[in-house]
Design a protein around this motif. Structure first.
Motif, PDB file in Angstrom:
ATOM      1  N   ARG A 241       1.587  -0.792  11.433  1.00  0.00           N
ATOM      2  CA  ARG A 241       2.666  -1.446  10.676  1.00  0.00           C
ATOM      3  C   ARG A 241       2.283  -2.880  10.324  1.00  0.00           C
ATOM      4  O   ARG A 241       2.554  -3.344   9.220  1.00  0.00           O
ATOM      5  CB  ARG A 241       3.959  -1.436  11.502  1.00  0.00           C
ATOM      6  N   THR A 261       2.447   2.511   3.872  1.00  0.00           N
ATOM      7  CA  THR A 261       2.861   2.357   5.271  1.00  0.00           C
ATOM      8  C   THR A 261       4.375   2.180   5.383  1.00  0.00           C
ATOM      9  O   THR A 261       5.022   2.818   6.222  1.00  0.00           O
ATOM     10  CB  THR A 261       2.123   1.164   5.914  1.00  0.00           C
ATOM     11  N   ASP A 262       4.944   1.343   4.526  1.00  0.00           N
ATOM     12  CA  ASP A 262       6.401   1.115   4.567  1.00  0.00           C
ATOM     13  C   ASP A 262       7.168   2.415   4.342  1.00  0.00           C
ATOM     14  O   ASP A 262       8.177   2.678   5.001  1.00  0.00           O
ATOM     15  CB  ASP A 262       6.814   0.084   3.504  1.00  0.00           C
ATOM     16  N   LEU A 265       6.986   4.660   7.414  1.00  0.00           N
ATOM     17  CA  LEU A 265       7.804   4.149   8.518  1.00  0.00           C
ATOM     18  C   LEU A 265       9.301   4.306   8.247  1.00  0.00           C
ATOM     19  O   LEU A 265      10.069   4.550   9.167  1.00  0.00           O
ATOM     20  CB  LEU A 265       7.475   2.668   8.767  1.00  0.00           C
ATOM     21  N   VAL A 277       7.467   7.590  14.647  1.00  0.00           N
ATOM     22  CA  VAL A 277       8.304   6.481  14.186  1.00  0.00           C
ATOM     23  C   VAL A 277       9.469   6.271  15.159  1.00  0.00           C
ATOM     24  O   VAL A 277       9.828   5.148  15.482  1.00  0.00           O
ATOM     25  CB  VAL A 277       8.806   6.737  12.748  1.00  0.00           C
TER      26      VAL A 277
END
Length: 281
Positions: A241, A261-262, A265, A277
């Motif tokens: 992250r 990545t965002d 997540l 997560v």
């Protein structure tokens, strides 16, 4: 958000198996394997048709539990281990037209010494513990064809300063250093020949939290200053992250999810990613 134009590295259908395989498992399917293991002959399918790209100036995160195949994949990319099959292309090598996995061992050595840097989880694999810090950096420079002692000394000073190792300690052996300092010397060595691609395998595992934070800050700073492409492997989604622009999630030798990545997540699709997560929250 960063916009990436073209891949600097492309991996297609990377497969790595340990064992010959048998009639039962040769055509790989989830029904036949227990995780990534054939119950009939014991063959382990550590990487099963792994494909991804890395773009210029990008950090790609690779996350997964122990045994998911992520470290085997990294060993294959750095030629520490030979692949069973697959394709690897780098734009800086023959304009990205040649499958590097099929090149000779001499060409692979050239690529390893000039186009890649690698930082291992265990510093003993990436450093000669009895050499001085400057000797370790010189070794990498000599491997990539440099013979100028003055240049190598100056380059070592610059790099050690860059990774916050005091210059007065440059003639000390890394065995005298803490784990965090050893990792920073490894990073300096990996960067010595200005590689376009840096491979980092579980570089913060086993380090104290404050030391981990320092190493991660350093990686982020170097990436920003040098615009180097990185592949970072971790079982820790917190590390991914903090560092990664895009992420691939591996499970039982396969890529089960990939994306920004965002996005991964905030809205994980695969049940395993959802579990990962959830554990981070």
């Amino acid at each position: 958000m960063k916009i990436f134009e073209k891949p600097i590295l492309e991996v297609k259908n990377l497969r790595k198996q340990f064992g010959e395989g048998c009639e039962y498992c040769r055509e790989i399917s989830e029904e036949k394997l227990e995780k990534n293991y054939c119950p009939k002959c014991g063959t382990v399918y550590a990487c099963q048709d792994v494909s991804f790209e890395v773009y210029e100036g990008e950090i790609l995160g690779v996350v997964g539990e122990s045994g998911s195949g992520k470290s085997t994949m990294m060993q294959s990319l750095y030629f520490d281990d030979q692949v069973t099959s697959g394709e690897l292309y780098i734009t800086n090598y023959k304009e990205g037209t040649k499958n590097i996995f099929e090149e000779s061992s001499q060409q692979k050595t050239f690529i390893r010494n000039n186009l890649f840097g690698k930082v291992y989880q265990n510093p003993m694999l990436g450093l000669k513990m009895d050499f001085s810090c400057i000797g370790n950096i010189a070794e990498k420079l000599i491997s990539s064809g440099n013979r100028n002692v003055g240049f190598m000394t100056q380059r070592a000073k610059e790099l050690l300063d860059h990774v916050n190792i005091p210059i007065f300690r440059m003639k000390e052996a890394p065995r005298n250093f803490s784990g965090g300092m050893q990792q920073r010397v490894q990073i300096a060595k990996a960067l010595s020949n200005n590689p376009p691609i840096l491979l980092l395998d579980e570089v913060t595992t086993g380090l104290d939290l404050s030391v981990q934070a320092n190493v991660l800050d350093l990686i982020k700073k170097l990436q920003r200053e040098l615009n180097i492409s990185m592949v970072i492997v971790s079982h820790d989604l917190g590390v991914i992250r903090m560092l990664a622009d895009r992420t691939i999630v591996m499970l039982n030798g396969k890529v089960v999810e990939s994306g920004l990545t965002d996005q991964i997540l905030e809205d994980p699709k695969h049940p395993y990613t959802q579990q990962l997560v959830q554990s981070l929250l």
